[in-house]
Design a protein around this motif. Sequence first.
Motif, PDB file in Angstrom:
ATOM      1  N   TYR A   5       8.258  16.480   2.504  1.00 32.19           N
ATOM      2  CA  TYR A   5       7.655  17.819   2.450  1.00 32.19           C
ATOM      3  C   TYR A   5       8.443  18.729   1.500  1.00 32.19           C
ATOM      4  O   TYR A   5       9.635  18.528   1.289  1.00 32.19           O
ATOM      5  N   ASP A  45       7.140   9.917  -1.000  1.00 30.36           N
ATOM      6  CA  ASP A  45       6.028   9.590  -0.111  1.00 30.36           C
ATOM      7  C   ASP A  45       5.308  10.870   0.336  1.00 30.36           C
ATOM      8  O   ASP A  45       5.909  11.720   1.007  1.00 30.36           O
ATOM      9  N   ALA A  46       4.052  10.986  -0.001  1.00 28.55           N
ATOM     10  CA  ALA A  46       3.294  12.202   0.321  1.00 28.55           C
ATOM     11  C   ALA A  46       3.088  12.372   1.817  1.00 28.55           C
ATOM     12  O   ALA A  46       2.791  13.475   2.293  1.00 28.55           O
ATOM     13  N   ASN A  47       3.238  11.287   2.583  1.00 26.19           N
ATOM     14  CA  ASN A  47       3.002  11.369   4.030  1.00 26.19           C
ATOM     15  C   ASN A  47       4.243  11.722   4.844  1.00 26.19           C
ATOM     16  O   ASN A  47       4.136  12.063   6.022  1.00 26.19           O
ATOM     17  N   SER A  48       5.409  11.609   4.232  1.00 29.02           N
ATOM     18  CA  SER A  48       6.630  11.860   5.013  1.00 29.02           C
ATOM     19  C   SER A  48       7.614  12.797   4.341  1.00 29.02           C
ATOM     20  O   SER A  48       8.613  13.184   4.961  1.00 29.02           O
ATOM     21  N   GLY A  75       0.377  21.948   4.939  1.00 27.38           N
ATOM     22  CA  GLY A  75       1.187  20.736   4.905  1.00 27.38           C
ATOM     23  C   GLY A  75       2.450  20.883   4.082  1.00 27.38           C
ATOM     24  O   GLY A  75       2.993  19.891   3.576  1.00 27.38           O
TER      25      GLY A  75
END
Length: 448
Positions: free
Chosen positions: A203, A198-201, A252
């Motif tokens: 890293y 998941d690119a949003n959670s 990010g």
Amino acid sequence: MKLSRPAGVIAVASALAMLLSGCGGGGNSNAGSDQFDKNAKTEITMAGWSLKMTPEFQKLADAFHKAYPNVTVKLKEYSADDYDKQLTADISANAQPDVFPLKNMQKYTTYAQSKGLADLSDVAKQYTNDKNIDVSMYKAQDGKYYGLPYRADHWVMFYNKDMFKKTGVKEPDGTWTWNDYTKTAEELKKKLPAAGYDANSVYPMYQHNWRSVVISFALAQNGQPAEKTYLKDNFSYTLPYYQRALKWQDEGLTINWNTSFTNKVQYQAQFGTQKAAMMPMGTWYAAAFLSQQKTGDAQKFDWGMAPVPQNPSKKLPSTPITFGSPTGLAVSSKISGQKAAAAKKFVEWAVGQGGADTLAKLTTTPAYINSKITNDFFSAEGMATDQMSKDAWGKFDMKLEQPVSSATDTIEDILDKTHSSIMTGSQKPAAGIKEAEDNIKNQGVLDQ
């Protein structure tokens, strides 16, 4: 294992020291002449914290009792968060346990000056030329030893091998600089979503919010001893480390510092639930990670340890430079006779092979390391077993997290504020560092 030593233990004038020295009490001048009788029934007390979650204290007590059946070690529990405060109160009241840990070097001089600690020079003498352990950092200004290290955690880089394999990104090879670390994180950032993350959670890295994650690496790897930098009010070498840390969060590559700090993000969860592919952290995390895998709080995946990346502005050292802090053991100066002798025998045993064997089987990093201890540590179920993990754990040049000095407490408080100010963007790194240097100078705690 190559360990660096502080320049010496310097006098401390903190409020804690004043409290302790004001209570006086004096050492036991006969402690060095006490002879241990292994056949005498003896009970000694030892301090520990969070006993249910920190099994090392009971394990050490049990293993010593097995080696010396006539000596029983009874534990006294302290708060993990308020350990120094509570122990200070007990020393002030001459009510300290017979044996007690010294959590870090920052408070060592304070305790050493309290007169509540027995002279352990006779025990230290047995280890001063032992290649498996470095006890030199505990040599006080008066030439005596009031504590000896039994644990010595240092920082390594934990990484998720599965995430590297799935993305096709090259794994660390033990020769990385921080620039290599950044480039790899940028590559992971691009490839993790395609590998199903998941690119949003998820890293590429997790940079925890502690100031030491920036400042102590800079202090350890800048090429100058702390006597010429930290203790001369010079923190210019932290600038590139802050610039990189800000770049990582701006791109990010890691969770924003504000989010990490405000939401009290747990580093264990970030790596343990595969939210980050790489994470610099202390070797203590290995034991916590394996424990959480058993309870289900951490997922099971292929992982490893690598040396922390090195300063790209310096020649790559032959031995990776990192930082850390030993945990020591001290003996009360208020006991004598067989009890004092038994307490010192316990410290002698815990600092050496006996204690190290016990700790390594708990995947806790002892101060005393040799090939047998290394094998014991890496034989735990679920432990990484590759050679680089073993090298990262056993071959390093460790600098202290911060120097031992009368000024350290004051400087650390100022740096704490500087760190949050820079990482939240309230100040530019150069301006924040300059302000910290000015504030430290104004405190008058350093000889200029």
